[in-house]
Write a protein that holds these residues in place. Structure first.
Motif, PDB file in Angstrom:
ATOM      1  N   LEU A 176       0.814  -1.210   0.000  1.00  0.00           N
ATOM      2  CA  LEU A 176       0.000   0.000   0.000  1.00  0.00           C
ATOM      3  C   LEU A 176       0.853   1.267   0.000  1.00  0.00           C
ATOM      4  CD1 LEU A 176      -2.877  -1.025   2.448  1.00  0.00           C
ATOM      5  CD2 LEU A 176      -2.930  -0.960  -0.050  1.00  0.00           C
ATOM      6  N   THR A 177       2.002   1.230   0.665  1.00  0.00           N
ATOM      7  CA  THR A 177       2.888   2.392   0.640  1.00  0.00           C
ATOM      8  C   THR A 177       3.777   2.381  -0.604  1.00  0.00           C
ATOM      9  OG1 THR A 177       4.468   1.210   2.067  1.00  0.00           O
ATOM     10  CG2 THR A 177       2.925   2.716   3.134  1.00  0.00           C
ATOM     11  N   GLY A 178       4.227   1.206  -1.009  1.00  0.00           N
ATOM     12  CA  GLY A 178       5.084   1.113  -2.192  1.00  0.00           C
ATOM     13  C   GLY A 178       4.372   1.442  -3.481  1.00  0.00           C
ATOM     14  N   TRP A 179       3.053   1.318  -3.478  1.00  0.00           N
ATOM     15  CA  TRP A 179       2.246   1.653  -4.655  1.00  0.00           C
ATOM     16  C   TRP A 179       2.450   3.108  -5.067  1.00  0.00           C
ATOM     17  CZ3 TRP A 179      -3.125   3.836  -3.717  1.00  0.00           C
ATOM     18  CH2 TRP A 179      -3.738   4.190  -4.926  1.00  0.00           C
ATOM     19  N   ARG A 180       2.534   3.990  -4.098  1.00  0.00           N
ATOM     20  CA  ARG A 180       2.585   5.417  -4.414  1.00  0.00           C
ATOM     21  C   ARG A 180       3.844   6.130  -3.947  1.00  0.00           C
ATOM     22  NH1 ARG A 180      -3.221   8.415  -3.379  1.00  0.00           N
ATOM     23  NH2 ARG A 180      -3.955   8.293  -5.537  1.00  0.00           N
ATOM     24  N   THR A 181       4.701   5.479  -3.170  1.00  0.00           N
ATOM     25  CA  THR A 181       5.850   6.179  -2.617  1.00  0.00           C
ATOM     26  C   THR A 181       7.129   5.357  -2.732  1.00  0.00           C
ATOM     27  OG1 THR A 181       5.748   5.310  -0.342  1.00  0.00           O
ATOM     28  CG2 THR A 181       4.305   7.169  -0.870  1.00  0.00           C
ATOM     29  N   HIS A 182       8.241   6.055  -2.619  1.00  0.00           N
ATOM     30  CA  HIS A 182       9.538   5.434  -2.368  1.00  0.00           C
ATOM     31  C   HIS A 182       9.801   5.604  -0.871  1.00  0.00           C
ATOM     32  CE1 HIS A 182      10.633   5.056  -6.627  1.00  0.00           C
ATOM     33  NE2 HIS A 182      10.172   6.276  -6.797  1.00  0.00           N
ATOM     34  N   ALA A 183      10.116   4.517  -0.186  1.00  0.00           N
ATOM     35  CA  ALA A 183      10.317   4.574   1.262  1.00  0.00           C
ATOM     36  C   ALA A 183      11.688   4.001   1.618  1.00  0.00           C
ATOM     37  CB  ALA A 183       9.219   3.789   1.987  1.00  0.00           C
ATOM     38  N   ASP A 184      12.420   4.705   2.454  1.00  0.00           N
ATOM     39  CA  ASP A 184      13.757   4.276   2.879  1.00  0.00           C
ATOM     40  C   ASP A 184      13.881   4.388   4.383  1.00  0.00           C
ATOM     41  OD1 ASP A 184      15.124   3.910   0.233  1.00  0.00           O
ATOM     42  OD2 ASP A 184      14.617   6.028   0.038  1.00  0.00           O
ATOM     43  N   GLN A 185      14.538   3.391   4.995  1.00  0.00           N
ATOM     44  CA  GLN A 185      14.906   3.489   6.401  1.00  0.00           C
ATOM     45  C   GLN A 185      16.147   4.363   6.515  1.00  0.00           C
ATOM     46  OE1 GLN A 185      14.915  -0.070   8.876  1.00  0.00           O
ATOM     47  NE2 GLN A 185      13.894  -1.221   7.244  1.00  0.00           N
ATOM     48  N   LEU A 186      16.153   5.269   7.498  1.00  0.00           N
ATOM     49  CA  LEU A 186      17.290   6.164   7.681  1.00  0.00           C
ATOM     50  C   LEU A 186      18.186   5.724   8.837  1.00  0.00           C
ATOM     51  CD1 LEU A 186      15.648   9.662   7.074  1.00  0.00           C
ATOM     52  CD2 LEU A 186      16.687   8.094   5.426  1.00  0.00           C
ATOM     53  N   PHE A 187      17.635   5.661  10.039  1.00  0.00           N
ATOM     54  CA  PHE A 187      18.452   5.260  11.191  1.00  0.00           C
ATOM     55  C   PHE A 187      17.555   4.816  12.335  1.00  0.00           C
ATOM     56  CE2 PHE A 187      17.918   9.860  11.202  1.00  0.00           C
ATOM     57  CZ  PHE A 187      17.438  10.133  12.475  1.00  0.00           C
ATOM     58  N   ASP A 188      18.151   4.056  13.256  1.00  0.00           N
ATOM     59  CA  ASP A 188      17.442   3.548  14.431  1.00  0.00           C
ATOM     60  C   ASP A 188      17.702   4.445  15.635  1.00  0.00           C
ATOM     61  OD1 ASP A 188      16.634   1.402  12.903  1.00  0.00           O
ATOM     62  OD2 ASP A 188      18.137   0.020  13.705  1.00  0.00           O
ATOM     63  N   LEU A 189      16.785   4.385  16.594  1.00  0.00           N
ATOM     64  CA  LEU A 189      16.948   5.102  17.855  1.00  0.00           C
ATOM     65  C   LEU A 189      16.797   4.114  19.006  1.00  0.00           C
ATOM     66  CD1 LEU A 189      15.331   7.208  15.761  1.00  0.00           C
ATOM     67  CD2 LEU A 189      15.672   8.704  17.705  1.00  0.00           C
ATOM     68  N   ASN A 190      17.762   4.136  19.877  1.00  0.00           N
ATOM     69  CA  ASN A 190      17.756   3.249  21.036  1.00  0.00           C
ATOM     70  C   ASN A 190      16.623   3.633  21.988  1.00  0.00           C
ATOM     71  OD1 ASN A 190      18.598   2.282  23.828  1.00  0.00           O
ATOM     72  ND2 ASN A 190      20.214   1.385  22.571  1.00  0.00           N
ATOM     73  N   PRO A 191      15.974   2.647  22.593  1.00  0.00           N
ATOM     74  CA  PRO A 191      14.902   2.978  23.543  1.00  0.00           C
ATOM     75  C   PRO A 191      15.336   3.924  24.657  1.00  0.00           C
ATOM     76  CG  PRO A 191      14.872   0.630  23.024  1.00  0.00           C
ATOM     77  CD  PRO A 191      16.111   1.193  22.383  1.00  0.00           C
TER      78      PRO A 191
END
Length: 282
Positions: A176-191
């Motif tokens: 559903l998101t890939g249909w209309r967008t390009h999505a990339d993970q940038l970085f993680d955040l520690n709890p």
């Protein structure tokens, strides 16, 4: 911790205003201004943009966005307790912050800055984040009213949004998101960067709209992916048989193997399948 303005440290703001994070509102406050500044930079050039932020809380990310040069920030906050702290930020930044008290699910962000370049940047409340994303991707107008989405999710959700076919994380949300967008993970955040620390790692992702996404009916795509991934271990001919009888010829008409499983079908394949099913009244 970075000093990005002359406002008090966030821990002092939280203490002075009694802003204990509430689980019922999906709140986990990010206090490290180094990290909030990194998120703001990840959103791109903000100098000519109105930034819409959801759930600013005590305003850590809000301050970073304004310090990064955002022309204006419109923040939607449901928690009345946070309004005085946000008012202090607005005063410090010469009124560049406009706060709207309310539920982001009930507010049309497109109406908040008509005719302006909009970027949405938010540490989304866990309990409504996925629905907000789908609302922004499903907007009738395309290209959409926003230039980009820079959002924080639980890592598991971020992996589902950005997953590719064949991955164990690939599923309905990926399509559903890939249909209309390009999505990339940038970085993680520690709890540990949050107050209170959540039980999971968080991940910042960045989405940009596809200029010309595949033509497809959203409701049909939603129905089809719900059926296909609802029984992801089954072959398409079995998981989709409840939508059309017989389903097998329609699957083949979309150029797909009836014996394939949902996780093997890319976004273009699901769009073809949704279009074929709709044409045949399924």
């Amino acid at each position: 911790m970075a000093q990005i303005d002359n406002l008090p440290p966030l821990r002092e703001v939280i203490a002075s205003h009694g802003l204990d994070a509430r689980k019922s509102l999906g709140q986990n406050f990010l206090l490290d201004l180094n990290l909030t500044s990194r998120i703001a930079r990840s959103a791109g050039d903000l100098t000519n943009c109105t930034v819409i932020e959801i759930g600013p809380g005590p305003g850590g990310l809000t301050r970073a966005l304004l310090a990064a040069g955002a022309k204006r920030v419109v923040a939607i906050e449901k928690d009345q307790r946070c309004l005085p702290a946000l008012a202090e930020i607005s005063g410090h930044y010469d009124g560049k912050l406009h706060v709207i008290e309310g539920d982001a699910l009930q507010i049309n962000p497109q109406e908040l800055a008509p005719g302006e370049d909009i970027r949405i940047v938010a540490n989304l409340p866990y309990n409504v984040g996925t629905q907000l994303l789908l609302n922004w991707v499903a907007t009738p107008q395309w290209p959409p009213f926003w230039l980009s989405l820079t959002l924080m999710f639980q890592k598991e959700v971020a992996e589902r949004i950005t997953a590719k076919p064949g991955s164990k994380h690939y599923g309905r949300l990926s399509v559903l998101t890939g249909w209309r967008t390009h999505a990339d993970q940038l970085f993680d955040l520690n709890p540990k960067a949050f107050t209170p620390p959540p039980k999971v790692t968080s991940t910042v992702i960045h989405l940009t709209p596809r200029p010309e996404p595949f033509e497809c009916d959203l409701k049909q795509l939603e129905k089809l992916t719900a059926a296909a991934f609802g029984q992801r271990r089954k072959m398409l001919r079995a998981s989709l048989k409840g939508l059309a009888k017989p389903a097998e010829p329609l699957i083949e008409a979309a150029g797909l193997a009836p014996t394939a499983r949902a996780e093997e079908i890319d976004v273009a394949g699901f769009v073809r399948l949704a279009n074929i099913f709709k044409q045949n009244g399924a």
